[in-house]
Each structure stands twice: as C-alpha cells, then as structure tokens.
Scaffold this motif. Structure first.
Motif, short mmCIF file in Angstrom:
data_model
loop_
_atom_site.label_atom_id
_atom_site.label_comp_id
_atom_site.label_asym_id
_atom_site.label_seq_id
_atom_site.Cartn_x
_atom_site.Cartn_y
_atom_site.Cartn_z
N MET A 1 37.49 12.48 -5.39
CA MET A 1 38.39 12.75 -6.53
C MET A 1 37.79 13.97 -6.93
O MET A 1 37.60 14.53 -7.98
N LYS A 2 36.06 13.23 -7.59
CA LYS A 2 35.47 14.44 -8.55
C LYS A 2 35.36 15.28 -7.85
O LYS A 2 35.87 16.32 -8.42
N ASP A 3 35.49 15.37 -6.25
CA ASP A 3 35.58 16.87 -5.54
C ASP A 3 36.01 18.02 -5.69
O ASP A 3 36.17 19.32 -5.55
N ALA A 4 37.11 17.06 -5.75
CA ALA A 4 38.53 17.40 -5.88
C ALA A 4 38.82 18.39 -7.28
O ALA A 4 40.23 18.20 -7.66
N GLY A 5 37.96 17.87 -8.03
CA GLY A 5 38.56 18.07 -9.63
C GLY A 5 38.79 17.40 -10.50
O GLY A 5 39.35 17.45 -12.11
N TYR A 6 38.85 15.99 -10.76
CA TYR A 6 38.95 14.75 -11.56
C TYR A 6 37.36 14.43 -11.90
O TYR A 6 37.19 14.23 -11.49
N GLU A 7 37.65 14.52 -13.50
CA GLU A 7 36.58 14.83 -14.18
C GLU A 7 36.61 13.70 -15.15
O GLU A 7 35.02 13.43 -15.72
N TYR A 8 37.42 13.30 -16.06
CA TYR A 8 37.52 12.25 -17.02
C TYR A 8 37.97 11.11 -16.79
O TYR A 8 39.04 10.26 -16.07
N MET B 1 42.17 16.86 -15.77
CA MET B 1 42.72 15.72 -14.58
C MET B 1 41.32 14.47 -14.05
O MET B 1 40.02 14.53 -14.94
N GLY B 2 41.78 13.53 -14.43
CA GLY B 2 40.57 12.19 -14.32
C GLY B 2 41.79 11.01 -13.45
O GLY B 2 42.94 10.98 -13.75
N TRP B 3 41.10 9.48 -14.51
CA TRP B 3 41.76 8.94 -14.30
C TRP B 3 41.77 7.74 -15.84
O TRP B 3 40.67 8.11 -17.06
N ALA B 4 42.42 6.88 -16.07
CA ALA B 4 42.49 6.06 -17.30
C ALA B 4 43.08 4.27 -16.64
O ALA B 4 44.38 4.83 -15.94
N SER B 5 42.52 3.84 -17.61
CA SER B 5 43.26 2.32 -17.22
C SER B 5 44.08 1.75 -17.65
O SER B 5 44.53 1.21 -16.99
N TRP B 6 44.58 2.42 -17.87
CA TRP B 6 46.33 1.45 -18.94
C TRP B 6 47.11 1.25 -17.08
O TRP B 6 47.19 -0.57 -17.71
N ASN B 7 47.43 1.39 -17.31
CA ASN B 7 48.57 1.46 -15.95
C ASN B 7 48.01 0.05 -14.99
O ASN B 7 49.29 -0.59 -14.95
N ALA C 1 34.13 4.82 -8.23
CA ALA C 1 35.00 4.77 -6.71
C ALA C 1 35.69 6.61 -7.20
O ALA C 1 36.19 6.86 -5.91
N MET C 2 35.40 6.69 -8.09
CA MET C 2 36.45 8.06 -8.31
C MET C 2 35.30 9.00 -7.69
O MET C 2 35.93 10.18 -7.16
N VAL C 3 34.29 8.68 -7.75
CA VAL C 3 33.30 10.12 -6.92
C VAL C 3 32.97 9.54 -5.19
O VAL C 3 33.45 10.74 -4.76
N SER C 4 32.79 8.63 -4.71
CA SER C 4 32.82 7.99 -3.65
C SER C 4 34.27 8.04 -3.15
O SER C 4 34.10 8.72 -1.90
N LEU D 1 30.36 13.06 -14.73
CA LEU D 1 31.53 13.10 -15.27
C LEU D 1 32.27 13.09 -16.82
O LEU D 1 30.88 13.02 -17.72
N LYS D 2 32.88 12.69 -17.79
CA LYS D 2 32.95 12.87 -18.56
C LYS D 2 33.89 11.55 -19.13
O LYS D 2 34.76 10.82 -18.10
N ALA D 3 34.37 11.41 -20.05
CA ALA D 3 34.12 9.80 -20.94
C ALA D 3 35.86 10.12 -21.80
O ALA D 3 34.83 10.63 -22.86
N GLY D 4 36.16 8.77 -21.85
CA GLY D 4 37.28 9.13 -22.91
C GLY D 4 37.87 8.01 -22.91
O GLY D 4 36.83 6.70 -22.83
#
Length: 551
Positions: A68-75, A39-45, A62-65, A116-119
C-alpha cells in the motif's frame, strides 16, 4: 459517534482548463501539506477506541509489507481512543505510557521510520467524542482541545504529527459556531507550524453541519460532508456509502489541496463483497476524495489489497487537476453517469452507477462529457481497453453496482454541444408559445426567475451556449436549476456560473433542451403561452411546451 477527516476546497470549473471564481486563500502553513487527496489508513472503523502502540505499529508495518505504501498510501492516523483527557499541572496532554511506551512521540517516530506520515485526533470542544460516545473505553471527560488550541496543536507538531483530525462532538454539544471555531483551530496550527516548521493537514470533522464546503477551503485541507459511513458495531451498508457519496457533491468547493470528504473507506471490512468494494472505491475515486482505508491491514485478503492498490483507479482519484466528478446524465431514474475531467487533452474518468435493483444498460454520451469525435474506452477494474467509439459507450451495469472507465479522446477537439449553431449568441424561442426564454424584469440577481416573454432582442433574452454545456446570459450568469433540484416542477433561474451539473444543458435533435443534472427538460408549465409564465424542469415528453428553436 461522528468521526471524519476534512480538508479545504476551492472553486474550480468543471471543464478543461477553466477556473471558476475566487476563493479565500488558505494559510500557507496548512495548504503546503498536500497537493492531492490524502491517502492512508485510520484506526477508527476497525478498532474504535481500543488502540495502543502495538496496534498502530502493526498497521504501519502492514501498510509497507502489503504494497500500500508503494501504491501511494502514506498517512497512519490514530483516531479517537488514544487519550483519556488527562493533563499535567501545566496543561500539557499526558498519556498512559503502559499503552504508549515513550509517549506519542515514540509512535510518531516509528511511523516516520517506515517512510510514512503520522496522524492524530482531537475534538474542537471541551469534552470529545470519547465522553459522549464511549466505545471500548470509559467515558473520557476533558478529551477535547477547547481552551488549549495553541498548546495542543503545538504539542502535536512537536511530537511529530503530520495530520490532525478535529471532531465536533463537544463543539456540537456546546453549540459552538463551526466556522469561527475551526478558523481558530486553523490559526493555531499555523502558529504551531511557524514554531516547528512542520505543516499539519487539518481534517475538519463537523459532519457537514453549517455547510463547511462554503468556508472550510479557506482554513483546511479536507472537510467532512456527512455523518459516519459506519458506526461502531454495524455491518457495512451500500445505502450508507451512497448517502455519503451524495452528501459530498460540492464540486465548486474542490481544487488541488482542498477536498470534500465523504469519510473513511470501508473497503475490505466484513460484510462487503468484492463488487461492493469496487463500487465504493470507484465512487470515492470519481469524487477525488481522500482515501483513508479502515480495514485491518494485517488480515487483508489479496482481493481487498488488489482493490485498494489498483493503480489506474488511484490515478483517477489522485489526478493533478483536483476536480470532483459530477453527474452529467440520468436518462432513467437511478441510472446515472458521472464524469471527472482529468489532466491531459480530452480525458475523462466516467462512472456508470446503477442504483436500481435490476441490471441496467447505461450510456455515457460524449456530448455529456464535453467531448467529440472518437474516444477510446478503458475499464479500470479489468485493466483492459474495450474499444474506440464515436458518440458514446453503453455498458450493462449490475444492480446496485458501478462501472469505472476512462475515455480518452486524444487530440480530438471537444464538441461544444450537439447542434451546429450552439456557439452563437441569440434568442431561444418556445415552439408552443412563440415567446422567448427571458430573465424576469431584466434582473441580474442570483435566483432571478427564467420565464417566457415576447421576443424583443434585449440582453436578458440573448443566450450563449458554452463548451461546458452552459447557457450564459449577461456574460457571467447561467441558466440554473434551482438548488440542484431534480424533481418535476423545480424552478429554473439564473445564477452566477459555477460549473455545476445543474447549470449544464443539452440541445436535442427534437428541439427539447435537457437539464444535464436532472435528465429532465426545460418546460413551460401547463402548455401556457402568457407573458411571464415561469419556467421549470419536467420529465421529458416531447410536447410543444418543451420544444425550442434558436434564432
């Protein structure tokens, strides 16, 4: 440009607690990275190739604030556009430090500082997608990793990246073999991990070419099963969402740590309504797919945030069993029921999908879900229990939308099939022909044709229903609708049991036998009665050539 995130999948049965066959072992260095869909976010779209340090930093913040991070998104995944193909004299990747102050290690460190984790992203070929499809930057020759696999993946690992998406633009243009190429990449990641101690999730992105679900589980965490869900500059399309969902239906490939990937999410992007966003999210959740948001997190509405962070929906996607939901019923064309086995006793996630252009009533029958007795139904989008029902539940689903439910039958023992004789091994006799369901020539080969033949009690006429809805013969072969077909006149054969919907059957009170995956009936074509008449599926009509008795 085709962009994707891929992971491994392994064979897994579709009923409670039953494993379905072996799989190639993934290298420990890769497989250790995840146990649930990433789970996470990606820049392309949203950004395509127009990315830099500040863009990525803002999304990580923004993922933290946003919660989303608390909900499980991490990448936080940096997609195509970060690199223009430049290298130093030693062949090491170099970047524009005006765009990436401190280089790529600095942005990875910042992402890590947020918990978070980095991709990161590259291509399997010499020239990546930024060369063939420049989007926001000039064409970038040399932006692939071919010829530098060990060097690049070690560099990514030393920079601190936890995830790498490997695209296929160069690989396709060069005519490379997907399986051997991605195996070389996976091996290179394993060697990098051995040096740095940092596992990296491998996301294979060859758009479903050369059937990655058949081999990617042995070398990656996730693998794309189709083309992009959206191309740069396009408006989101429910047709594309449904097409990508359909292309990802390979349940035997999926297991904990290994996932079919229908591509990044377009939830919250301009052009999609809240209902469309919920339907899209529900499709990915019932599939157990990776959830990589693609909207601009810095401009996310409260409604979009609520959809992306719905804890009950996320729990379906992230269920520890790692199963992919499968279609278990389609009583009328376009009115579909999908079921996903969840951890715990007799629990299912159920998606009622209306592909038609009018509102429709769709029924989830407990027998199709492998359940019996009473079940408590909960609507995950309203967050409310809707009642306890025996036998099934019907909901009206708006056109081109879906309803996502859970059904909890608690300690109720699942009913193997609706008929009291369903667990007994025996013959299945055609009412119209008086002859028995038979495997041609007594063959045990995959693809051997099912037919009718004089009843003789031999092993190729002895069928055992199972709690999964299978009809087994020879112990390990199942009655199978060839190639997961759904059209009238599709052949019925035997195949190694794999738990897929095209191997599930339902005995009906009128004597018909419904193929769960297609909603059509086991049929003797043309009302024939001759020995050797080949069996097919056909639209149910109640004729004597579709009625059977167990003996």
């Amino acid at each position: 440009m085709q962009l994707l995130i891929l992971t491994l999948a392994a064979a897994w049965a579709l009923t409670d607690g039953a494993a379905a066959g072996g799989r190639a072992a993934a290298p420990a260095a890769v497989a250790a990275a995840v146990t649930t869909p990433p789970m996470g976010w990606a820049s392309w779209n949203t950004f395509a190739a127009r990315i830099d340090y500040n863009v990525i930093k803002a999304q990580a913040d923004a993922m933290v604030s946003s919660g989303m991070k608390d909900a499980g998104y991490e990448y936080v995944n940096i997609d195509e556009g970060w690199w223009q193909g430049t290298r130093d004299a030693a062949g090491n990747i170099t970047v524009d430090t005006a765009e990436w102050p401190g280089g790529m290690k600095a942005i990875a460190d910042y992402i890590h500082s947020k918990g978070l984790k980095a991709g990161i992203y590259t291509d399997a070929g010499r020239d990546g997608c930024g060369y063939y499809y420049p989007t926001g930057r000039p064409a970038a020759p040399g932006s692939g990793s071919e010829g530098h696999y060990d060097q690049d993946f070690l560099q990514f690992s030393r920079w601190g990246f936890d995830f790498v998406k490997v695209d296929w633009c160069g690989g396709q243009a060069e005519g490379l073999d997907s399986r051997s190429t991605y195996q070389a990449i996976s091996d290179a990641i394993g060697r990098a991990t051995a040096q740095t101690g940092r596992p990296m999730v491998l996301s294979i992105c060859n758009w479903g070419n050369q059937s990655p679900w058949n081999w990617a589980p042995g070398m990656s965490t996730m693998w794309r099963t189709s083309g992009d869900i959206i191309y740069w500059g396009q408006t989101p399309s429910m047709d594309r969402v449904l097409a990508n969902f359909d292309s990802a239906q390979h349940p035997s490939a999926q297991s904990p740590g290994h996932y079919n990937d229908p591509d990044m999410l377009i939830v919250g992007m301009p052009g999609f309504s809240a209902a469309q966003n919920r339907t899209h999210m529900g499709l990915w959740a019932i599939s157990g797919a990776p959830l990589l948001a693609g909207n601009d997190l810095t401009e996310m509405s409260a409604e979009t945030r609520a959809i992306l962070t719905n804890r009950e929906v996320l729990a379906v996607d992230q269920d520890a069993l790692g199963r992919q939901g499968v279609k278990v019923a389609e009583d009328q064309t376009g009115r579909q029921v999908y079921s996903k086995v969840l951890s715990g006793a007799n629990r299912r996630a159920v998606l009622l999908l209306n592909r038609t252009t009018s509102p429709a009533s769709i029924t989830a029958r407990w027998s199709d879900l492998g359940l019996g007795g009473a079940g408590t139904v909960r609507n995950l989008w309203t967050g409310a229990d809707v009642g306890t029902y025996t036998g099934g539940y019907t909901a009206t689903v708006p056109a081109r939308e879906a309803v996502l439910l859970t059904v909890d039958a608690g300690a109720v023992t699942p009913s193997p099939t609706p008929t009291p004789t369903a667990t007994a091994t025996g013959a299945i006799r055609g009412a119209g022909s008086g002859r028995c369901l038979d495997v041609a020539g007594g063959s045990q080969a995959n693809g051997a044709q099912a037919q009718i033949w004089d009843c003789n009690g031999q092993v190729n006429q002895r069928w055992t229903p199972t709690g999964a809805g299978e009809l087994r013969v020879y112990g390990g072969k199942c009655l199978d609708v060839y190639n997961q077909g759904t059209a009238d006149n599709t052949s019925v054969v035997v195949w190694d049991c794999n738990g897929q919907a095209n191997q599930r059957w339902r005995f009906n009170s009128d004597g018909t036998i419904t193929a769960v995956g297609s909603g059509k009936c086991l049929d003797v074509p043309g009302n024939a009665t001759a020995n050797g008449t080949k069996l097919v599926i056909w639209s149910c009509n109640g004729g004597t050539n579709q009625r059977w008795t167990r003996t």
